[in-house]
Design a protein around this motif. Structure first.
Motif, short mmCIF file in Angstrom:
data_model
loop_
_atom_site.label_atom_id
_atom_site.label_comp_id
_atom_site.label_asym_id
_atom_site.label_seq_id
_atom_site.Cartn_x
_atom_site.Cartn_y
_atom_site.Cartn_z
N ALA A 43 0.86 -1.18 0.00
CA ALA A 43 0.00 0.00 0.00
C ALA A 43 0.90 1.23 0.00
O ALA A 43 1.75 1.39 0.87
N ARG A 44 0.70 2.11 -0.99
CA ARG A 44 1.53 3.31 -1.13
C ARG A 44 0.63 4.53 -1.16
O ARG A 44 -0.33 4.59 -1.92
N ASN A 45 0.93 5.50 -0.28
CA ASN A 45 0.15 6.73 -0.20
C ASN A 45 1.11 7.91 -0.22
O ASN A 45 2.23 7.82 0.28
N GLU A 46 0.63 9.03 -0.78
CA GLU A 46 1.40 10.28 -0.77
C GLU A 46 0.48 11.40 -0.35
O GLU A 46 -0.71 11.39 -0.66
N ARG A 47 1.08 12.39 0.33
CA ARG A 47 0.32 13.58 0.71
C ARG A 47 1.28 14.76 0.81
O ARG A 47 2.34 14.64 1.41
N LEU A 48 0.89 15.86 0.22
CA LEU A 48 1.66 17.10 0.34
C LEU A 48 1.13 17.84 1.56
O LEU A 48 -0.03 18.25 1.60
N ILE A 49 1.98 17.98 2.56
CA ILE A 49 1.61 18.61 3.82
C ILE A 49 2.21 20.01 3.85
O ILE A 49 3.41 20.17 3.63
N PRO A 50 1.39 21.03 4.12
CA PRO A 50 1.89 22.41 4.12
C PRO A 50 2.65 22.75 5.41
O PRO A 50 2.28 23.66 6.15
N ALA A 51 3.69 22.00 5.66
CA ALA A 51 4.57 22.22 6.81
C ALA A 51 5.95 21.72 6.41
O ALA A 51 6.08 20.87 5.52
N SER A 52 6.98 22.23 7.06
CA SER A 52 8.35 21.84 6.72
C SER A 52 8.62 20.39 7.11
O SER A 52 7.94 19.84 7.99
N PRO A 53 9.62 19.75 6.47
CA PRO A 53 9.99 18.39 6.88
C PRO A 53 10.36 18.32 8.37
O PRO A 53 10.09 17.32 9.03
N GLU A 54 10.95 19.39 8.89
CA GLU A 54 11.31 19.40 10.31
C GLU A 54 10.06 19.33 11.20
O GLU A 54 10.06 18.62 12.21
N ARG A 55 9.02 20.04 10.81
CA ARG A 55 7.77 20.00 11.59
C ARG A 55 7.09 18.64 11.48
O ARG A 55 6.57 18.11 12.46
N VAL A 56 7.08 18.07 10.28
CA VAL A 56 6.47 16.73 10.11
C VAL A 56 7.27 15.71 10.90
O VAL A 56 6.70 14.88 11.62
N PHE A 57 8.60 15.79 10.82
CA PHE A 57 9.42 14.81 11.54
C PHE A 57 9.29 14.99 13.05
O PHE A 57 9.41 14.02 13.80
N ALA A 58 9.03 16.21 13.51
CA ALA A 58 8.81 16.44 14.94
C ALA A 58 7.60 15.63 15.42
O ALA A 58 7.61 15.06 16.52
N VAL A 59 6.56 15.56 14.59
CA VAL A 59 5.39 14.74 14.94
C VAL A 59 5.80 13.26 14.98
O VAL A 59 5.46 12.53 15.92
N LEU A 60 6.53 12.82 13.96
CA LEU A 60 6.95 11.41 13.90
C LEU A 60 7.90 11.07 15.05
O LEU A 60 8.00 9.90 15.44
#
Length: 143
Positions: A2-19
Motif C-alpha cells: 500500500a503506497r500513499n502520498e500527501r503534500l503537507i503544508p509544513a516543513s519536513p522538520e515540523r512533520v518529523f517532529a510529529v513522527l
C-alpha cells in the motif's frame, strides 16, 4: 504493498517532529488506541513504543520498532499487532515548495502476514493510510 502520498503544508522538520513524538501515534495512526510506553531514545534505530490497537472490546497490546531513521527525511518501522500480523512501514519526507511531500509505504512485515496481504487488503490499508496522513498533517500544521 500500500503506497500513499500527501503534500503537507509544513516543513519536513515540523512533520518529523510529529513522527519523533511517540504519543502522537495514538492520534494520527488509524486503529491505534493508546501509546502505553516509549523508549526515551525514540526515534533512534532499535527504539520502541508500546501501543494498544483495536476497537471496542477487541484490543491488542504490542509494539513498534524503528528499523532505520534519517532525521527530517526517512523513518522505517516494524509495527506489530500479533496475532493479526506485522507491518513494514516506510515514511519518506521530501521538501516540496513550502511544504513536505510524505510518501508512506506499508507492506506485510513477515512471511505469515504476507499470506493475508492481497489486493483487497492493500486497498483497505491505502484507505486507512489516507486518513492517517490527513491526521499527520493536522498535527504537523498545528504545531
Amino acid at each position: 504493498m500500500a503506497r500513499n502520498e500527501r503534500l503537507i503544508p509544513a516543513s519536513p522538520e515540523r512533520v518529523f517532529a510529529v513522527l519523533s513524538d511517540p504519543d502522537s501515534y495514538g492520534h494520527w495512526v488509524v486503529g491505534s488506541d493508546t501509546i502505553r510506553d516509549a523508549d526515551p531514545e525514540w526515534p533512534r534505530v532499535g527504539a520502541r513504543f508500546h501501543h494498544r490497537i483495536g476497537v471496542g472490546p477487541f484490543k491488542l497490546n504490542d509494539h513498534t520498532e524503528v528499523i532505520a531513521m534519517e532525521p527530517d527525511r526517512h523513518l522505517e518501522l516494524h509495527a506489530k499487532a500479533r496475532p493479526l500480523g506485522t507491518a513494514h512501514v516506510v515514511l519518506d519526507l521530501e521538501r516540496r515548495g513550502g511544504g513536505t511531500n510524505v510518501t508512506m509505504v506499508e507492506d506485510a512485515g513477515d512471511r505469515l502476514t504476507k499470506l493475508v496481504f492481497n489486493p483487497l487488503t492493500h486497498f483497505l490499508v491505502r484507505r486507512r493510510n489516507d486518513e492517517s496522513l490527513r491526521r499527520l498533517e493536522e498535527l504537523a500544521v498545528g504545531r
